[in-house]
Design a protein around this motif. Structure first.
Motif, PDB file in Angstrom:
ATOM      1  N   ASN A 176       7.816 -98.139 -83.985  1.00  0.00           N
ATOM      2  CA  ASN A 176       6.825 -98.427 -82.816  1.00  0.00           C
ATOM      3  C   ASN A 176       5.459 -99.196 -83.165  1.00  0.00           C
ATOM      4  N   LYS A 177       5.019 -98.664 -84.180  1.00  0.00           N
ATOM      5  CA  LYS A 177       3.978 -99.288 -84.799  1.00  0.00           C
ATOM      6  C   LYS A 177       4.106-100.613 -85.442  1.00  0.00           C
ATOM      7  N   ILE A 178       5.218-101.010 -86.186  1.00  0.00           N
ATOM      8  CA  ILE A 178       5.026-102.272 -86.906  1.00  0.00           C
ATOM      9  C   ILE A 178       5.725-103.316 -86.351  1.00  0.00           C
ATOM     10  N   HIS A 179       6.700-103.062 -85.366  1.00  0.00           N
ATOM     11  CA  HIS A 179       7.427-103.952 -84.778  1.00  0.00           C
ATOM     12  C   HIS A 179       7.234-104.148 -83.236  1.00  0.00           C
ATOM     13  N   GLY A 180       6.539-103.067 -82.412  1.00  0.00           N
ATOM     14  CA  GLY A 180       6.513-103.250 -81.115  1.00  0.00           C
ATOM     15  C   GLY A 180       7.717-103.475 -80.269  1.00  0.00           C
ATOM     16  N   GLY A 181       7.904-104.482 -79.574  1.00  0.00           N
ATOM     17  CA  GLY A 181       9.088-104.735 -78.541  1.00  0.00           C
ATOM     18  C   GLY A 181       9.217-103.708 -77.656  1.00  0.00           C
ATOM     19  N   GLU A 182      10.570-103.608 -77.430  1.00  0.00           N
ATOM     20  CA  GLU A 182      10.869-102.493 -76.327  1.00  0.00           C
ATOM     21  C   GLU A 182      10.537-101.109 -76.558  1.00  0.00           C
ATOM     22  N   MET A 183      10.461-100.863 -77.663  1.00  0.00           N
ATOM     23  CA  MET A 183      10.065 -99.318 -78.017  1.00  0.00           C
ATOM     24  C   MET A 183       8.419 -99.088 -77.703  1.00  0.00           C
ATOM     25  N   ALA A 184       7.652-100.273 -78.051  1.00  0.00           N
ATOM     26  CA  ALA A 184       6.298-100.309 -78.011  1.00  0.00           C
ATOM     27  C   ALA A 184       5.869-100.144 -76.438  1.00  0.00           C
ATOM     28  N   GLU A 185       6.781-100.900 -75.508  1.00  0.00           N
ATOM     29  CA  GLU A 185       6.841-100.849 -74.101  1.00  0.00           C
ATOM     30  C   GLU A 185       7.238 -99.329 -73.589  1.00  0.00           C
ATOM     31  N   TRP A 186       8.022 -98.964 -74.150  1.00  0.00           N
ATOM     32  CA  TRP A 186       8.425 -97.642 -73.746  1.00  0.00           C
ATOM     33  C   TRP A 186       7.261 -96.527 -73.896  1.00  0.00           C
ATOM     34  N   THR A 187       6.829 -96.637 -75.121  1.00  0.00           N
ATOM     35  CA  THR A 187       5.807 -95.671 -75.594  1.00  0.00           C
ATOM     36  C   THR A 187       4.647 -95.872 -74.792  1.00  0.00           C
ATOM     37  N   GLU A 205      15.846 -69.711 -93.143  1.00  0.00           N
ATOM     38  CA  GLU A 205      16.239 -70.726 -94.209  1.00  0.00           C
ATOM     39  C   GLU A 205      16.913 -71.793 -93.967  1.00  0.00           C
ATOM     40  N   GLU A 206      17.876 -71.572 -93.019  1.00  0.00           N
ATOM     41  CA  GLU A 206      18.391 -72.859 -92.415  1.00  0.00           C
ATOM     42  C   GLU A 206      18.068 -73.689 -91.184  1.00  0.00           C
ATOM     43  N   ARG A 207      16.827 -73.090 -90.679  1.00  0.00           N
ATOM     44  CA  ARG A 207      16.512 -73.795 -89.388  1.00  0.00           C
ATOM     45  C   ARG A 207      15.750 -75.052 -90.144  1.00  0.00           C
ATOM     46  N   ILE A 208      15.725 -76.155 -89.118  1.00  0.00           N
ATOM     47  CA  ILE A 208      15.298 -77.504 -89.705  1.00  0.00           C
ATOM     48  C   ILE A 208      14.494 -77.802 -88.126  1.00  0.00           C
ATOM     49  N   ALA A 209      13.504 -78.476 -88.292  1.00  0.00           N
ATOM     50  CA  ALA A 209      12.473 -78.920 -87.222  1.00  0.00           C
ATOM     51  C   ALA A 209      11.734 -80.487 -87.465  1.00  0.00           C
ATOM     52  N   ALA A 210      11.914 -81.012 -86.713  1.00  0.00           N
ATOM     53  CA  ALA A 210      10.995 -82.294 -86.824  1.00  0.00           C
ATOM     54  C   ALA A 210      10.625 -82.845 -85.452  1.00  0.00           C
ATOM     55  N   TYR A 211       9.483 -83.550 -85.242  1.00  0.00           N
ATOM     56  CA  TYR A 211       9.182 -84.000 -83.885  1.00  0.00           C
ATOM     57  C   TYR A 211       8.673 -85.507 -83.989  1.00  0.00           C
ATOM     58  N   LEU A 212       8.616 -86.004 -82.698  1.00  0.00           N
ATOM     59  CA  LEU A 212       7.875 -87.434 -82.615  1.00  0.00           C
ATOM     60  C   LEU A 212       6.916 -87.138 -81.464  1.00  0.00           C
ATOM     61  N   ARG A 213       5.612 -87.564 -81.661  1.00  0.00           N
ATOM     62  CA  ARG A 213       4.792 -87.510 -80.583  1.00  0.00           C
ATOM     63  C   ARG A 213       4.471 -88.642 -80.128  1.00  0.00           C
ATOM     64  N   VAL A 214       4.363 -89.140 -78.830  1.00  0.00           N
ATOM     65  CA  VAL A 214       3.935 -90.285 -78.370  1.00  0.00           C
ATOM     66  C   VAL A 214       2.855 -90.081 -77.337  1.00  0.00           C
ATOM     67  N   LYS A 215       1.823 -91.139 -77.193  1.00  0.00           N
ATOM     68  CA  LYS A 215       0.901 -91.147 -76.183  1.00  0.00           C
ATOM     69  C   LYS A 215       0.328 -92.607 -76.034  1.00  0.00           C
ATOM     70  N   ALA A 216       0.577 -93.032 -74.762  1.00  0.00           N
ATOM     71  CA  ALA A 216       0.057 -94.389 -74.482  1.00  0.00           C
ATOM     72  C   ALA A 216       0.054 -95.427 -75.602  1.00  0.00           C
ATOM     73  N   GLY A 217       1.323 -95.489 -76.168  1.00  0.00           N
ATOM     74  CA  GLY A 217       1.641 -96.422 -76.906  1.00  0.00           C
ATOM     75  C   GLY A 217       1.679 -96.278 -78.623  1.00  0.00           C
ATOM     76  N   ARG A 218       0.684 -95.091 -78.598  1.00  0.00           N
ATOM     77  CA  ARG A 218       0.670 -94.502 -80.132  1.00  0.00           C
ATOM     78  C   ARG A 218       1.801 -93.494 -80.421  1.00  0.00           C
ATOM     79  N   SER A 219       2.004 -93.244 -81.488  1.00  0.00           N
ATOM     80  CA  SER A 219       3.254 -92.305 -82.050  1.00  0.00           C
ATOM     81  C   SER A 219       3.122 -91.662 -83.249  1.00  0.00           C
TER      82      SER A 219
END
Length: 286
Positions: A176-187, A205-219
């Motif tokens: 999103n940050k370095i390419h832009g394009g469709e994903m930047a438009e989406w965010t 010990e087997e639980r796994i978690a990760a997230y993506l935060r988006v806000k007005a084009g930033r991520s």
């Protein structure tokens, strides 16, 4: 280093991308390399922390290992810093690395990182043969994320899922940050939203978690569960065995939901959009 017209300092990697024609093969090669540097290389920390053999192998290592690819006057690269159990991957070129793995083109660097055949020029290997062997062993751990890898060992299955989720959430943000394009438009169309990925298990010990935060084009990508806001979309995998068929592409996303491998809470439209971007990035990096 290079300068933009506005006077902002850029790394050689940024300058190389800035000078390439958008959507050309040259641009694509640099984009893929930067995704490896900023999204794939950092997840080497997972086996260094969670694989007892790998952890012991690097426990006393203090060194800088440089990956570098020639690209006219603006070579691109990333260096790994090992500091007796601590680790970080830094995009750019180090002044005094202990070991250098160099490539004549960015495409050949990408080929090796994606499991293809491309032999690097090695500088410092005769002085540091043990470091070279250890580095190549760690580098091989990245191939665990490839769809063709189907580990049966429980630890490797866990590592595959954890590394893959950490990499893809970070890759989404970097893309999103370095390419832009469709994903930047989406965010850009979205307010503050959290896309959460969780691998559920009765064993903490087997639980796994990760997230993506988006806000007005930033991520921004993060590890663990985001605590300050309810997820807009939550992908809940039913254990490692539920996550693997999705990561291995044994089933399409809709089929994976139907079979119960993953439960999606939240907007199905936005979940499908994000899954499309994930598929695109996995195709570039594996």
């Amino acid at each position: 280093m290079a300068e933009t017209n506005q006077g902002k300092t850029m790394t050689g990697n940024e300058a190389a991308m800035d000078s390439a024609v958008p959507e050309s093969q040259d641009y694509h090669d640099i984009l893929v390399a930067r995704l490896f540097f900023r999204a794939a290389f950092p997840v080497m920390k997972v086996p260094l922390q969670d694989d007892p053999k790998m952890k012991a192998r690097f426990a006393d290592v203090k060194a800088i290992v440089q990956f570098r690819a020639d690209h006219g006057d603006t070579p691109v690269g990333c260096w790994l810093e090992f500091d007796r159990g601590e680790f970080r991957a830094v995009e750019g070129l180090h002044d005094t690395p202990d070991l250098v793995l160099g490539f004549p083109t960015v495409a050949k660097l990408n080929a090796m990182l994606s499991g293809g055949i491309a032999l690097p020029r090695i500088k410092g290997g005769l002085r540091n043969p043990v470091l070279l062997i250890k580095t190549l062993t760690l580098l091989m751990s990245l191939t665990l994320m490839m769809p063709s890898k189907r580990p049966k060992d429980p630890l490797k299955r866990y590592l595959k899922v954890k590394m893959s989720l950490y990499m893809i959430t970070t890759a989404l943000s970097v893309y999103n940050k370095i390419h832009g394009g469709e994903m930047a438009e989406w965010t850009a169309r979205q307010p503050d939203r959290i896309y959460q990925f969780s691998v559920e298990s009765e064993n903490p010990e087997e639980r796994i978690a990760a997230y993506l935060r988006v806000k007005a084009g930033r991520s921004k990508a993060g590890r663990g569960s985001y605590a300050r806001r309810r997820p807009f979309v939550h992908f809940r995998f039913q254990g490692v065995d539920g996550a693997l068929p999705v990561l291995l592409k044994d089933a399409e996303f809709g089929e994976s939901v139907a079979r119960g491998y993953v439960v999606v809470d939240g907007s199905p439209e936005y979940a499908a959009n994000l899954n499309d971007f994930m598929g695109r990035l996995q195709g570039m990096l594996t």
